[in-house]
Design an enzyme around this catalytic site. Structure first.
Site, PDB file in Angstrom:
ATOM      1  N   TYR A 189      12.333  30.296  -3.617  1.00  0.00           N
ATOM      2  CA  TYR A 189      13.328  30.397  -4.680  1.00  0.00           C
ATOM      3  C   TYR A 189      13.617  31.885  -4.956  1.00  0.00           C
ATOM      4  O   TYR A 189      12.969  32.775  -4.386  1.00  0.00           O
ATOM      5  CB  TYR A 189      12.832  29.677  -5.938  1.00  0.00           C
ATOM      6  CG  TYR A 189      12.672  28.183  -5.746  1.00  0.00           C
ATOM      7  CD1 TYR A 189      13.715  27.419  -5.201  1.00  0.00           C
ATOM      8  CD2 TYR A 189      11.493  27.538  -6.102  1.00  0.00           C
ATOM      9  CE1 TYR A 189      13.562  26.052  -5.029  1.00  0.00           C
ATOM     10  CE2 TYR A 189      11.344  26.164  -5.922  1.00  0.00           C
ATOM     11  CZ  TYR A 189      12.379  25.424  -5.386  1.00  0.00           C
ATOM     12  OH  TYR A 189      12.236  24.074  -5.209  1.00  0.00           O
ATOM     13  N   CYS A 357      -4.572   9.907  -7.339  1.00  0.00           N
ATOM     14  CA  CYS A 357      -3.426  10.277  -6.499  1.00  0.00           C
ATOM     15  C   CYS A 357      -3.899  10.377  -5.059  1.00  0.00           C
ATOM     16  O   CYS A 357      -4.850  11.093  -4.748  1.00  0.00           O
ATOM     17  CB  CYS A 357      -2.869  11.621  -6.958  1.00  0.00           C
ATOM     18  SG  CYS A 357      -1.727  12.331  -5.756  1.00  0.00           S
ATOM     19  N   CYS A 364       6.850  10.211  -5.370  1.00  0.00           N
ATOM     20  CA  CYS A 364       7.111  11.409  -6.186  1.00  0.00           C
ATOM     21  C   CYS A 364       8.021  12.357  -5.417  1.00  0.00           C
ATOM     22  O   CYS A 364       9.246  12.299  -5.561  1.00  0.00           O
ATOM     23  CB  CYS A 364       5.808  12.052  -6.656  1.00  0.00           C
ATOM     24  SG  CYS A 364       4.626  12.420  -5.368  1.00  0.00           S
ATOM     25  N   ASP A 426      -9.393 -14.289  -2.354  1.00  0.00           N
ATOM     26  CA  ASP A 426      -9.031 -13.752  -1.038  1.00  0.00           C
ATOM     27  C   ASP A 426      -9.971 -14.329   0.014  1.00  0.00           C
ATOM     28  O   ASP A 426     -11.166 -14.524  -0.248  1.00  0.00           O
ATOM     29  CB  ASP A 426      -9.116 -12.227  -1.028  1.00  0.00           C
ATOM     30  CG  ASP A 426      -8.294 -11.621   0.111  1.00  0.00           C
ATOM     31  OD1 ASP A 426      -7.315 -10.910  -0.175  1.00  0.00           O
ATOM     32  OD2 ASP A 426      -8.627 -11.883   1.292  1.00  0.00           O
ATOM     33  N   ARG A 587      13.206   0.446  20.007  1.00  0.00           N
ATOM     34  CA  ARG A 587      14.441  -0.021  20.647  1.00  0.00           C
ATOM     35  C   ARG A 587      15.656   0.738  20.117  1.00  0.00           C
ATOM     36  O   ARG A 587      16.602   0.996  20.851  1.00  0.00           O
ATOM     37  CB  ARG A 587      14.607  -1.527  20.418  1.00  0.00           C
ATOM     38  CG  ARG A 587      13.489  -2.350  21.073  1.00  0.00           C
ATOM     39  CD  ARG A 587      13.516  -3.790  20.628  1.00  0.00           C
ATOM     40  NE  ARG A 587      13.448  -3.888  19.178  1.00  0.00           N
ATOM     41  CZ  ARG A 587      13.587  -5.019  18.492  1.00  0.00           C
ATOM     42  NH1 ARG A 587      13.809  -6.149  19.128  1.00  0.00           N
ATOM     43  NH2 ARG A 587      13.507  -5.027  17.189  1.00  0.00           N
TER      44      ARG A 587
HETATM   45  P1  NAP Z   1       8.309  -0.889  10.353  1.00  0.00           P
HETATM   46  O1  NAP Z   1       8.321   0.443   9.708  1.00  0.00           O
HETATM   47  O2  NAP Z   1       9.315  -1.886   9.948  1.00  0.00           O
HETATM   48  O3  NAP Z   1       8.423  -0.637  11.926  1.00  0.00           O
HETATM   49  C1  NAP Z   1       8.411  -1.669  12.842  1.00  0.00           C
HETATM   50  C2  NAP Z   1       8.684  -1.117  14.236  1.00  0.00           C
HETATM   51  O4  NAP Z   1       8.712  -2.199  15.131  1.00  0.00           O
HETATM   52  C3  NAP Z   1       9.995  -0.409  14.353  1.00  0.00           C
HETATM   53  O5  NAP Z   1       9.781   0.763  15.123  1.00  0.00           O
HETATM   54  C4  NAP Z   1      10.904  -1.408  15.077  1.00  0.00           C
HETATM   55  O6  NAP Z   1      11.749  -0.602  15.863  1.00  0.00           O
HETATM   56  C5  NAP Z   1       9.917  -2.236  15.894  1.00  0.00           C
HETATM   57  N1  NAP Z   1      10.260  -3.641  16.029  1.00  0.00           N
HETATM   58  C6  NAP Z   1      10.735  -4.476  15.085  1.00  0.00           C
HETATM   59  N2  NAP Z   1      10.893  -5.711  15.580  1.00  0.00           N
HETATM   60  C7  NAP Z   1      10.503  -5.675  16.869  1.00  0.00           C
HETATM   61  C8  NAP Z   1      10.436  -6.626  17.911  1.00  0.00           C
HETATM   62  N3  NAP Z   1      10.799  -7.883  17.726  1.00  0.00           N
HETATM   63  N4  NAP Z   1       9.994  -6.220  19.110  1.00  0.00           N
HETATM   64  C9  NAP Z   1       9.619  -4.947  19.320  1.00  0.00           C
HETATM   65  N5  NAP Z   1       9.672  -3.981  18.373  1.00  0.00           N
HETATM   66  C10 NAP Z   1      10.104  -4.349  17.155  1.00  0.00           C
HETATM   67  O7  NAP Z   1       6.912  -1.583  10.163  1.00  0.00           O
HETATM   68  P2  NAP Z   1       5.454  -1.027  10.287  1.00  0.00           P
HETATM   69  O8  NAP Z   1       5.360   0.175  11.145  1.00  0.00           O
HETATM   70  O9  NAP Z   1       4.647  -2.197  10.652  1.00  0.00           O
HETATM   71  O10 NAP Z   1       5.115  -0.612   8.814  1.00  0.00           O
HETATM   72  C11 NAP Z   1       5.115  -1.604   7.766  1.00  0.00           C
HETATM   73  C12 NAP Z   1       5.428  -0.955   6.462  1.00  0.00           C
HETATM   74  O11 NAP Z   1       4.391  -0.070   6.079  1.00  0.00           O
HETATM   75  C13 NAP Z   1       6.698  -0.143   6.552  1.00  0.00           C
HETATM   76  O12 NAP Z   1       7.479  -0.326   5.409  1.00  0.00           O
HETATM   77  C14 NAP Z   1       6.205   1.253   6.620  1.00  0.00           C
HETATM   78  O13 NAP Z   1       7.124   2.171   6.055  1.00  0.00           O
HETATM   79  C15 NAP Z   1       4.918   1.192   5.829  1.00  0.00           C
HETATM   80  N6  NAP Z   1       4.027   2.255   6.268  1.00  0.00           N
HETATM   81  C16 NAP Z   1       4.241   3.489   5.798  1.00  0.00           C
HETATM   82  C17 NAP Z   1       3.452   4.512   6.223  1.00  0.00           C
HETATM   83  C18 NAP Z   1       3.650   5.891   5.690  1.00  0.00           C
HETATM   84  O14 NAP Z   1       2.959   6.791   6.058  1.00  0.00           O
HETATM   85  N7  NAP Z   1       4.583   6.120   4.805  1.00  0.00           N
HETATM   86  C19 NAP Z   1       2.454   4.300   7.140  1.00  0.00           C
HETATM   87  C20 NAP Z   1       2.259   3.012   7.618  1.00  0.00           C
HETATM   88  C21 NAP Z   1       3.073   2.006   7.188  1.00  0.00           C
HETATM   89  P3  NAP Z   1      12.890  -1.149  16.827  1.00  0.00           P
HETATM   90  O15 NAP Z   1      13.439  -2.362  16.128  1.00  0.00           O
HETATM   91  O16 NAP Z   1      13.837  -0.006  16.959  1.00  0.00           O
HETATM   92  O17 NAP Z   1      12.191  -1.434  18.092  1.00  0.00           O
HETATM   93 FE1  SF4 Z   2       0.193  10.885  -5.740  1.00  0.00          FE
HETATM   94 FE2  SF4 Z   2       2.849  11.010  -5.582  1.00  0.00          FE
HETATM   95 FE3  SF4 Z   2       1.520   9.284  -4.021  1.00  0.00          FE
HETATM   96 FE4  SF4 Z   2       1.637   8.905  -6.672  1.00  0.00          FE
HETATM   97  S1  SF4 Z   2       3.347   8.856  -5.217  1.00  0.00           S
HETATM   98  S2  SF4 Z   2      -0.157   8.695  -5.374  1.00  0.00           S
HETATM   99  S3  SF4 Z   2       1.618  11.005  -7.442  1.00  0.00           S
HETATM  100  S4  SF4 Z   2       1.409  11.546  -4.008  1.00  0.00           S
END
Ligand code: NAP
Ligand code: SF4
Length: 696
Positions: A189, A357, A364, A426, A587
């Site tokens: 900044y 956190c 955030c 569960d 894909r």
């Molecule tokens: P996702 O983010 O929806 O990704 C699924 C992947 O599978 C995509 O790359 C998709 O790409 C592919 N795909 C979908 N249908 C398919 C099919 N029939 N055949 C082959 N490939 C297929 O799901 P995810 O990786 O399982 O994650 C689940 C959720 O957890 C998501 O919302 C994700 O954001 C979250 N998550 C977040 C983090 C993070 O660090 N923020 C980490 C882990 C998980 P194409 O369709 O292009 O092939």
């Molecule tokens: Fe921490 Fe932000 Fe994740 Fe909340 S959203 S757990 S404040 S990093």
């Protein structure tokens, strides 16, 4: 400190954290600060009321000082968006007149009413070359790598205007009832761009020698002090290690600190980056308290108090930092977003009840930089205090929650907190669901804290927990529950591809749990968050950087000990890759990793690139057989001769139980992945479940 406070057990356990700090005309009641974070509330029509509720709740939570999100001292220092006819669509919050000061006084009153002994400080943020408006200004017309426009170089009158506007903004902050201001002189900044040669190419008295480059930030601090008098806190935030190639040397940081003390700054706050630098400093893969040794060096240069920050998320971590003498005060911005009662819980020795956190940035900073209202993945009430309320119920119900993953846990604890009688069931032998997979990924160890928090809440709220129990519709309908919540989550999608049952094909679940071996040549089918997590896990060798500061320093090319310019100049990252060839595929023909978090996605992409993971888009999968994975890439058939194909192809919802209960006429609802698996993550699951549980 009152006699009643003295007997609180946490006050002895965290003696340094709860030690008051005398500061000239006033005293800060303890060593904790809720650091500055823009919330997005600043710009909303009812923003002052919502900010009042948000900050007042945190003031009541026991923190010693709160610093607001950044407020610009004038239009050119902030964000102003216009339509094609020049009409203002949006303007970021600024403080430059009496009317704006009156709005701020709503917030200062609420905070001081909630906790008269909590110091409330407003951050003055002039964005300089990162500002988004018609006329951004800077020392030189150098466009930032991440800025929208090339700024205009200021002339002498322009520089004087900026200094005067900062001083006037500080005066108005005092008028509005704040206890002080924080001037941000870091992060790329305005003030910081005077200090660094690459952004300050002037040859007049404001550029050239370091003495000249320091002149503007020092003049701003001096004029603010002259304007507000001695009975007002002035914090100056420096980039103690800016993480820029060719950035500030240690000697320059030390000299700036000493000069700031001379011009009347009350406290120096240490910051550790510019937004454009290529080292993560607050993401979950950064070790806890990684940067406090840098603050310790600044502390030796001055006699005024010094604040440290970054990845300090539990009271014992803050206590250790203070015990080592690294800092006088500890700033915890996101931890107070996650749990407004952080300090009260510490004081009562209830740290195991803190909703920690996890440094994910998903609700955030990803929201802030995506133009959305800030919130928190583990606490969806954050910044939504007036909208999402967990009020006691006057109609307690017997509720069964089936599934103890993120959605089920959030529903169960929220409903129980409101007075419902909750039974949580569960089939697994532990709570956590998908959290238990996430915590196995190197750099995501903080998820252990979330599982710990929910275990404690289940015990504290008297939730009946039945593990190793597979609930079915007959059992639930006969048990006499008033309401059943189905949070049975998801099952990994099995793509319809020839050979999907081949022994080479394995699910990400088995890989992360270590149940299936992974070969030397690997194809990962699916490049969403989980595909990236799996690629990270199997390309990784040795201890997690999040758990070992030396590993982190090597991985990201930081020298904490010798502090070359910026802490990074001339240091090559040392990559500890596993001995594997990995293909990460999707894909879609978009860039691989495009959908990852706005503020953390680059760290994941860069990590995998450095480890040699090949990222392929526009892939068609044809079959899996003994030869490997048959694909079509750019219209050409190919065979990836891999040993293992890890399926990370998203998820399908598990709704059978819901449908069976519904057919029996049981009052039932779906939450989390069972409701909607596409694009579902813990943030969405916890938010949806908490909102529903707040209404039953
Ligand atoms: P996702 O983010 O929806 O990704 C699924 C992947 O599978 C995509 O790359 C998709 O790409 C592919 N795909 C979908 N249908 C398919 C099919 N029939 N055949 C082959 N490939 C297929 O799901 P995810 O990786 O399982 O994650 C689940 C959720 O957890 C998501 O919302 C994700 O954001 C979250 N998550 C977040 C983090 C993070 O660090 N923020 C980490 C882990 C998980 P194409 O369709 O292009 O092939
Ligand atoms: Fe921490 Fe932000 Fe994740 Fe909340 S959203 S757990 S404040 S990093």
């Amino acid at each position: 400190m009152s006699a009643a406070e003295k007997i609180l057990p946490g006050l002895e356990k965290y003696a340094r954290l709860f030690e008051p700090l005398k500061l000239g005309h006033t005293t800060i009641k303890n060593r904790s600060i809720m650091g500055s974070m823009h919330t997005g509330l600043e710009e909303l029509p009812d923003g002052f009321d919502r900010m009042a509720a948000y900050y007042a709740e945190r003031a009541a939570g026991g923190v010693g000082m709160i610093i607001t999100g950044g407020i610009a001292p004038n239009e050119e220092g902030g964000m102003v968006m216009r339509d094609k006819d020049g009409n203002r669509l949006f303007a970021a919050s600024k403080l430059s007149n009496d009317e704006e000061a009156a709005g701020h006084s709503t917030v200062t009153k609420a905070v001081h009413d909630a906790a008269p002994d909590c110091k409330f400080v407003m951050q003055i943020l002039h964005m300089g070359p990162l500002a988004y408006n018609d006329a951004p200004v800077a020392p030189s017309p150098v466009k930032s790598r991440i800025g929208a426009f090339a700024p205009t170089e200021m002339d002498e009158a322009g520089i004087e205007k900026q200094i005067a506007d900062h001083a006037e903004c500080a005066r108005l902050a005092k008028q509005a009832g704040y206890d002080g201001v924080e001037i941000i002189g870091s992060a790329g900044y305005l003030l910081s761009t005077f200090l660094v040669e690459k952004t300050n190419q002037r040859t007049d008295q404001w550029g050239g020698s370091y003495e000249n480059r320091m002149r503007f930030p020092l003049e701003v601090a001096k004029r603010c002090r002259e304007t507000v008098g001695d009975d007002f806190i002035i914090i100056f935030r420096i980039a103690a290690m800016d993480m820029l190639q060719g950035g500030m040397s240690w000697d320059e940081v030390a000299e700036l600190s000493r000069e700031l003390e001379k011009v009347g700054v009350s406290i120096i706050s240490t910051h550790f980056t510019w937004h454009e630098s290529a080292v993560p400093t607050i993401a979950t893969m950064v070790p806890r308290a990684a940067f406090t040794s840098v603050t310790a060096r600044v502390r030796k240069e001055v006699s005024i108090p010094v604040i440290t920050s970054n990845r300090i998320n539990m009271p014992h971590v803050a206590e250790e930092v203070l015990e080592r003498g690294d800092a006088d005060l500890v700033s915890m911005a996101r931890p107070m977003l996650a749990d407004s009662q952080f300090m009260n819980k510490a004081a009562e020795d209830r740290a195991d009840e803190i909703n920690t956190c996890i440094a994910c940035n998903q609700a955030c900073l990803d929201h802030t930089f995506g133009g959305k209202t800030t919130s928190c993945l583990v606490n969806p009430r954050a910044c939504h205090e007036t909208l999402l309320k967990y009020e006691p119920t006057d109609n307690p119900k017997a509720i069964a929650v089936i599934g103890a993953g993120p959605a089920g846990l959030a529903y169960a604890t929220t409903a129980a907190e409101r007075g419902h009688k909750v039974t949580l069931i569960d089939a697994a032998d532990e709570i956590g669901g998908q959290f238990n997979l996430a915590k196995l990924v190197p750099g995501k160890e903080e998820f252990y804290e979330t599982v710990r928090y929910y275990n404690k809440m289940i015990e504290k709220l008297g939730i009946e927990l039945r593990l190793n129990t597979r609930a079915d519709a007959d059992m639930l309908s006969e048990a006499g529950f008033d309401h059943v919540v189905v949070a049975t989550g998801i099952t990994p999608r099995v793509p319809d591809i020839e050979g999907i049952a081949h022994e080479k094909a394995v699910s990400y679940v088995d890989v992360l749990k270590g149940k299936k071996p992974v070969g030397k040549r690997v194809a990962i089918m699916g490049a969403g968050g989980i595909g990236f997590d799996v690629a990270d896990t199997i390309s990784h060798d040795g201890p997690s950087g999040a758990m070992d500061i030396d590993v982190f320093a090597k991985e990201w090319g930081v020298d904490f000990k010798n502090h070359p310019r910026g802490g990074v100049t001339g240091i090559e990252p040392e990559v500890a890759s596993a001995d594997r060839e990995i293909f990460l595929m999707q894909r879609k023909d978009t860039n691989v990793g495009k959908g990852l978090g706005k503020t953390t996605g680059w760290t994941h992409r860069l990590t995998l690139q450095r480890r040699g993971v090949k990222m392929l888009n526009g892939i068609e999968y044809r079959k899996i057989d003994d030869a490997g994975l048959h694909i079509t890439a750019n219209g050409k058939p190919d065979i990836l001769e891999v040993d293992t194909v890890i399926i990370c192809a998203g998820q399908e919802p598990l709704r059978e139980l819901h449908d069976a209960l519904d057919a029996k006429g049981v009052s039932v609802e779906l939450v989390g992945g069972a409701y909607e698996a596409a694009e579902l993550d813990a943030k969405a699951a916890i938010k949806q479940a908490s909102e529903l549980a707040s209404q039953i």
